[in-house]
Design a protein around this motif. Structure first.
Motif, PDB file in Angstrom:
ATOM      1  N   TRP A  33       0.821  -1.209   0.000  1.00  0.00           N
ATOM      2  CA  TRP A  33       0.000   0.000   0.000  1.00  0.00           C
ATOM      3  C   TRP A  33       0.851   1.252   0.000  1.00  0.00           C
ATOM      4  CZ3 TRP A  33      -4.236  -0.899  -2.036  1.00  0.00           C
ATOM      5  CH2 TRP A  33      -5.052  -1.988  -1.692  1.00  0.00           C
ATOM      6  N   SER A  34       2.036   1.185   0.594  1.00  0.00           N
ATOM      7  CA  SER A  34       2.935   2.354   0.556  1.00  0.00           C
ATOM      8  C   SER A  34       3.382   2.633  -0.871  1.00  0.00           C
ATOM      9  CB  SER A  34       4.152   2.118   1.455  1.00  0.00           C
ATOM     10  OG  SER A  34       3.770   1.981   2.806  1.00  0.00           O
ATOM     11  N   VAL A  35       3.784   1.579  -1.582  1.00  0.00           N
ATOM     12  CA  VAL A  35       4.187   1.744  -2.977  1.00  0.00           C
ATOM     13  C   VAL A  35       3.021   2.267  -3.807  1.00  0.00           C
ATOM     14  CG1 VAL A  35       4.953   0.532  -5.063  1.00  0.00           C
ATOM     15  CG2 VAL A  35       5.982  -0.032  -2.855  1.00  0.00           C
ATOM     16  N   ALA A  36       1.836   1.690  -3.602  1.00  0.00           N
ATOM     17  CA  ALA A  36       0.657   2.109  -4.368  1.00  0.00           C
ATOM     18  C   ALA A  36       0.299   3.558  -4.078  1.00  0.00           C
ATOM     19  CB  ALA A  36      -0.521   1.191  -4.046  1.00  0.00           C
ATOM     20  N   ALA A  37       0.413   3.977  -2.822  1.00  0.00           N
ATOM     21  CA  ALA A  37       0.065   5.350  -2.451  1.00  0.00           C
ATOM     22  C   ALA A  37       1.010   6.359  -3.096  1.00  0.00           C
ATOM     23  CB  ALA A  37       0.080   5.502  -0.928  1.00  0.00           C
ATOM     24  N   VAL A  38       2.309   6.053  -3.059  1.00  0.00           N
ATOM     25  CA  VAL A  38       3.280   6.956  -3.687  1.00  0.00           C
ATOM     26  C   VAL A  38       3.037   7.014  -5.196  1.00  0.00           C
ATOM     27  CG1 VAL A  38       5.724   7.343  -4.164  1.00  0.00           C
ATOM     28  CG2 VAL A  38       5.001   6.638  -1.884  1.00  0.00           C
ATOM     29  N   ALA A  39       2.795   5.849  -5.814  1.00  0.00           N
ATOM     30  CA  ALA A  39       2.532   5.809  -7.256  1.00  0.00           C
ATOM     31  C   ALA A  39       1.290   6.618  -7.609  1.00  0.00           C
ATOM     32  CB  ALA A  39       2.374   4.364  -7.719  1.00  0.00           C
ATOM     33  N   ALA A  40       0.242   6.500  -6.783  1.00  0.00           N
ATOM     34  CA  ALA A  40      -0.979   7.262  -7.033  1.00  0.00           C
ATOM     35  C   ALA A  40      -0.702   8.760  -6.940  1.00  0.00           C
ATOM     36  CB  ALA A  40      -2.069   6.863  -6.035  1.00  0.00           C
ATOM     37  N   GLY A  41       0.120   9.152  -5.962  1.00  0.00           N
ATOM     38  CA  GLY A  41       0.468  10.567  -5.843  1.00  0.00           C
ATOM     39  C   GLY A  41       1.216  11.086  -7.055  1.00  0.00           C
ATOM     40  N   VAL A  42       2.177  10.287  -7.539  1.00  0.00           N
ATOM     41  CA  VAL A  42       2.947  10.679  -8.728  1.00  0.00           C
ATOM     42  C   VAL A  42       2.023  10.803  -9.933  1.00  0.00           C
ATOM     43  CG1 VAL A  42       4.719   9.919 -10.363  1.00  0.00           C
ATOM     44  CG2 VAL A  42       5.125   9.712  -7.905  1.00  0.00           C
ATOM     45  N   LEU A  43       1.114   9.844 -10.086  1.00  0.00           N
ATOM     46  CA  LEU A  43       0.209   9.862 -11.239  1.00  0.00           C
ATOM     47  C   LEU A  43      -0.758  11.040 -11.186  1.00  0.00           C
ATOM     48  CD1 LEU A  43      -0.596   6.059 -11.608  1.00  0.00           C
ATOM     49  CD2 LEU A  43       0.578   7.501 -13.276  1.00  0.00           C
ATOM     50  N   LEU A  44      -1.308  11.306 -10.021  1.00  0.00           N
ATOM     51  CA  LEU A  44      -2.249  12.417  -9.909  1.00  0.00           C
ATOM     52  C   LEU A  44      -1.557  13.747 -10.155  1.00  0.00           C
ATOM     53  CD1 LEU A  44      -4.376  11.229  -6.866  1.00  0.00           C
ATOM     54  CD2 LEU A  44      -5.134  11.441  -9.236  1.00  0.00           C
TER      55      LEU A  44
END
Length: 521
Positions: free
Chosen positions: A36-47
């Motif tokens: 979930w940490s990786v997914a959260a950072v990735a979501a932030g980068v994408l947004l």
């Protein structure tokens, strides 16, 4: 008897989890914190990335196509135009909101890569490593910042692969039926997924589990896929099968990136510096690791798909949908390998992995579109523009629309009343259709899918031609005059750079007679 010989017999290999049907879950715990940490950072980068710059050319095309709903289009299915239309109704004119579906699907693909590693028996380290390998690929991650067919298609392949992997462990045939339903959706996006199923079923028949090819629910799902695709097939048949002819166009476009010679090397590089290592090891692990033996058919299918797309001259990213399962296998295999090392060597392996992960994270952050437009250098040539199409394809559309606006406003009222727009490329047409549709005349283009939206009316006596070949204009009109120009510092060559805007009158040939000859893919 050797392992390969056993796989070649009629006796199916049964995963240990199926030998005793216990209520307990045989899989390792899910690595919630890491994944979930990786997914959260990735979501932030994408947004963050999704809010930068402007519409991408293909996004504008999807919006234009969505305003002209059909069962099929020349170069894609109807799913993305309908999705783009819905998002534009939800938030008119917002390219940020338009991109949310791609962002969500890409983050889902990252999480599912970790879940596949868990299905393979990978613990927290392997699951987190698999998610990190996917998320640190600049291509796999950052394609999700825009609404494109490839971003959606890649994520749907990951969902389908995960369902197949789960079936291997559980033998619950509803999973195969669900995979077929997702396939039916994917067929409305792109027509690549049939190659996946051909290779997966063939590989299962070759090395097991052969039961996969005998499951009634899989074939029932296949029938639903065919039924859902019939409207597209009818549309394609009625329009001369442009989707099939697109293959030749794509093969020619691929030549600018090295063609077949560079297909495999560039395909590996798409995974990023960490992902490339994990991807290569994952391909070997799927084929050779004893712990992954039930899933060997997926490794065989990945090799077969690579050879097929190589032979057909496909784009290097056509294999991206298979990367998740291979990365998951690679993460599991590398963790197993590290555990077998002596303590001193294991520490070295951990340090090396950390360095690779840091470098990969730095690379993907560097590739994130954080720079202001003033700090981005314009493309030096067509090759550089093609390689960085995701950046340059987002610039210049407001300037193009403003230039055409100015030309249209300067025309005499009599010409304005019977004027139409004609553009050289479908990107130009789509940009004008989206950004200027409330004040500009109807827009047409013979380019790619836009040509199938219809020819200008024969009653149109004046044409504003954007970037159209001067020789054609002189052949078709009595009078042409340059009335404007578009040459943005940033933009895609031929679309918003070096473009002349003409005003043409005195048409010599009816559009209804010449349009079919003008259309091209």
């Amino acid at each position: 008897m050797s392992g390969l010989s056993e796989l070649q017999t009629d006796r199916e290999f049964v995963p240990p989890a199926l030998e005793d049907r216990q209520e307990t879950d045989p899989r390792p715990p899910f690595a919630r914190t890491g994944v979930w940490s990786v997914a959260a950072v990735a979501a932030g980068v994408l947004l963050f990335s999704a809010g930068r710059y402007g519409y991408f050319g293909d996004e504008l095309y999807f919006l234009a196509a969505g305003r002209r709903p059909a069962f099929g289009y020349a170069d894609q299915g109807p799913a993305l135009p309908l999705l783009a239309r819905f998002m534009d109704i939800l938030a008119p004119g917002s390219y940020f909101v338009l991109r949310w579906p791609s962002v969500l699907l890409t983050v889902l693909a990252i999480v599912l890569t970790a879940v596949i590693a868990r299905e393979f028996g990978g613990g927290r380290a392997a699951q987190t490593g698999a998610a990190l390998a996917y998320a640190t690929s600049p291509f796999l991650l950052l394609q999700g910042k825009m609404l494109t067919t490839n971003a959606v298609d890649t994520a749907l392949w990951v969902v389908i692969t995960w369902l197949v992997v789960c079936w291997v462990r559980t033998r619950r045939d509803l999973l195969l039926f669900a995979a077929a339903l997702v396939t039916a959706i994917d067929m409305q996006v792109k027509w690549l997924i049939p190659f996946f199923w051909i290779c997966v079923v063939s590989a299962a028949l070759l090395v097991g589990p052969r039961a996969l090819a005998r499951r009634p629910l899989l074939w029932l799902g296949g029938a639903i896929v065919v039924a859902a695709t019939v409207p597209q097939l009818v549309w394609q048949s009625g329009h001369g099968w442009p989707q099939l002819r697109m293959g030749e166009v794509i093969s020619g476009e691929q030549g600018i990136l090295g063609g077949r010679v560079m297909f495999v090397p560039l395909g590996i590089l798409l995974a990023g510096c960490l992902g490339a290592v994990v991807l290569l090891y994952g391909g070997w692990a799927l084929l050779r690791h004893a712990s992954l033996r039930p899933y060997r058919f997926l490794g065989v299918a990945a090799v077969a798909l690579t050879l097929i797309f190589l032979a057909l001259g496909g784009r290097v990213y056509y294999m991206a949908g298979m990367y998740a399962v291979v990365l998951a296998a690679g993460a599991v295999g590398l963790v197993e390998f590290a555990r077998k090392l002596r303590p001193t060597m294991r520490r070295g392996a951990v340090v090396s992995a950390a360095l690779f992960a840091t470098a990969a994270t730095g690379l993907v952050l560097y590739d994130t579109p954080w720079r202001s437009p003033e700090r981005i250098a314009p493309p030096r040539d067509d090759a550089e523009a093609a390689i960085n199409i995701g950046v340059y394809g987002e610039f210049g559309w407001p300037e193009l629309t403003a230039a055409v606006d100015e030309v249209y406003a300067g025309m005499p009222p009599a010409e304005q009343e019977r004027a139409v727009l004609l553009t050289d490329t479908y990107w130009q047409a789509s940009a004008l259709d989206q950004l200027g549709r409330d004040r500009l005349p109807p827009v047409h283009s013979a380019s790619r899918g836009f040509g199938y939206f219809g020819a200008p009316a024969d009653s149109a006596s004046a044409v504003i031609a954007v970037g159209v070949n001067e020789g054609f204009l002189r052949w078709n009109f009595d009078e042409i005059r340059p009335a404007g120009a578009v040459d943005t510092r940033l933009g895609y060559p031929g679309n918003t750079q070096g473009v002349t805007v003409w005003v043409c009158t005195g048409r010599r040939h009816p559009w209804s007679e010449v349009w079919t000859d003008l259309m091209h893919l």
